[in-house]
Structure formats: C-alpha cells, structure tokens
Design a protein around this motif. Structure first.
Motif, PDB file in Angstrom:
ATOM      1  N   PHE A   8       5.517  -0.456  -5.866  1.00  0.00           N
ATOM      2  CA  PHE A   8       5.934   0.965  -5.767  1.00  0.00           C
ATOM      3  C   PHE A   8       5.345   1.721  -6.903  1.00  0.00           C
ATOM      4  O   PHE A   8       4.766   0.848  -7.521  1.00  0.00           O
ATOM      5  CB  PHE A   8       7.660   0.788  -5.772  1.00  0.00           C
ATOM      6  N   GLY A   9       5.540   3.040  -6.908  1.00  0.00           N
ATOM      7  CA  GLY A   9       4.933   3.613  -7.899  1.00  0.00           C
ATOM      8  C   GLY A   9       5.209   5.178  -8.033  1.00  0.00           C
ATOM      9  O   GLY A   9       5.956   5.569  -6.941  1.00  0.00           O
ATOM     10  N   GLY A  10       5.026   5.720  -8.868  1.00  0.00           N
ATOM     11  CA  GLY A  10       5.525   7.102  -9.050  1.00  0.00           C
ATOM     12  C   GLY A  10       5.055   7.767 -10.317  1.00  0.00           C
ATOM     13  O   GLY A  10       4.219   7.065 -11.015  1.00  0.00           O
ATOM     14  N   GLU A  11       5.316   9.038 -10.653  1.00  0.00           N
ATOM     15  CA  GLU A  11       4.792   9.909 -11.624  1.00  0.00           C
ATOM     16  C   GLU A  11       5.815   9.274 -12.806  1.00  0.00           C
ATOM     17  O   GLU A  11       7.044   9.503 -12.909  1.00  0.00           O
ATOM     18  CB  GLU A  11       4.694  11.380 -11.468  1.00  0.00           C
ATOM     19  N   LEU A  12       5.236   9.167 -13.977  1.00  0.00           N
ATOM     20  CA  LEU A  12       6.022   8.716 -15.357  1.00  0.00           C
ATOM     21  C   LEU A  12       6.132   9.929 -16.084  1.00  0.00           C
ATOM     22  O   LEU A  12       5.187  10.931 -16.230  1.00  0.00           O
ATOM     23  CB  LEU A  12       5.345   7.736 -16.072  1.00  0.00           C
ATOM     24  N   THR A  13       7.296  10.206 -16.866  1.00  0.00           N
ATOM     25  CA  THR A  13       7.583  11.084 -17.936  1.00  0.00           C
ATOM     26  C   THR A  13       6.498  10.883 -19.175  1.00  0.00           C
ATOM     27  O   THR A  13       6.081  12.234 -19.579  1.00  0.00           O
ATOM     28  CB  THR A  13       8.866  11.258 -18.502  1.00  0.00           C
ATOM     29  N   ILE A  26       9.762   8.325  -5.690  1.00  0.00           N
ATOM     30  CA  ILE A  26       9.081   7.214  -6.186  1.00  0.00           C
ATOM     31  C   ILE A  26       8.311   6.782  -4.477  1.00  0.00           C
ATOM     32  O   ILE A  26       8.963   6.596  -3.572  1.00  0.00           O
ATOM     33  CB  ILE A  26       9.821   5.860  -6.507  1.00  0.00           C
ATOM     34  N   ASP A  27       7.179   6.478  -4.647  1.00  0.00           N
ATOM     35  CA  ASP A  27       6.336   5.878  -3.495  1.00  0.00           C
ATOM     36  C   ASP A  27       6.558   4.326  -3.263  1.00  0.00           C
ATOM     37  O   ASP A  27       6.146   3.282  -4.154  1.00  0.00           O
ATOM     38  CB  ASP A  27       4.974   6.309  -3.659  1.00  0.00           C
ATOM     39  N   LEU A  28       7.410   4.174  -2.222  1.00  0.00           N
ATOM     40  CA  LEU A  28       7.587   2.758  -1.869  1.00  0.00           C
ATOM     41  C   LEU A  28       6.620   2.319  -1.089  1.00  0.00           C
ATOM     42  O   LEU A  28       6.633   2.464   0.272  1.00  0.00           O
ATOM     43  CB  LEU A  28       8.933   2.570  -1.146  1.00  0.00           C
ATOM     44  N   VAL A  29       5.515   1.525  -1.460  1.00  0.00           N
ATOM     45  CA  VAL A  29       4.516   0.915  -0.604  1.00  0.00           C
ATOM     46  C   VAL A  29       4.932   0.118   0.540  1.00  0.00           C
ATOM     47  O   VAL A  29       4.391   0.335   1.572  1.00  0.00           O
ATOM     48  CB  VAL A  29       3.162   0.759  -1.559  1.00  0.00           C
TER      49      VAL A  29
END
Length: 76
Positions: A8-13, A26-29
């Motif tokens: 999974f991934g996404g943009e962090l603050t 969040i991108d759940l791959v």
C-alpha cells in the motif's frame, strides 16, 4: 503457515515521517503470498511515483499480525 504481504502507499504529510496526508486516498495495491511478489509490486508502484518526494509505498507482513498459537482463554 501461509504468509500474506500487503502493499500500500500514499502521499505523506512530510517525507521524513510516515503520516499519511489523507488516509482515504491510500492506494491499496494488493495482497501477495510471497515477499518476492510483494516486493515486485512495491517496486513497480514506487517507481511510478519517483518524482513525488511525498509519495511512499510500503510492504506489511500481515502474518506478523496473526496469533496462530491457541488462546488459553478461549473455550473449546
């Protein structure tokens, strides 16, 4: 024991922390049965977002969250 890996991934603050900017984005791959498959998926997604320093992808070993030992407090 079957091992499951979540990618999974996404943009962090902040790129120095692991706090997501928006957890709804969040991108759940996916789930993978081997670390190698999870790593290949992680690498492919991470490379697509290499120009965004705030974007991060992770591999979580879900088998570490399971407790396969019998629970002494659980009734039969």
């Amino acid at each position: 024991m079957q091992r499951l890996h979540l990618v999974f991934g996404g943009e962090l603050t902040d790129p120095t922390k692991t706090v997501f900017k928006n957890i709804e984005d969040i991108d759940l791959v996916g789930l993978f049965g081997t670390y190698e498959d999870a790593y290949n998926a992680w690498k492919a997604h991470a490379q697509k977002t290499v120009d965004n320093a705030h974007m991060r992808y992770f591999i979580a070993d879900l088998s570490r969250l399971r407790d396969d030992a019998p629970d002494a407090d659980a009734g039969a």
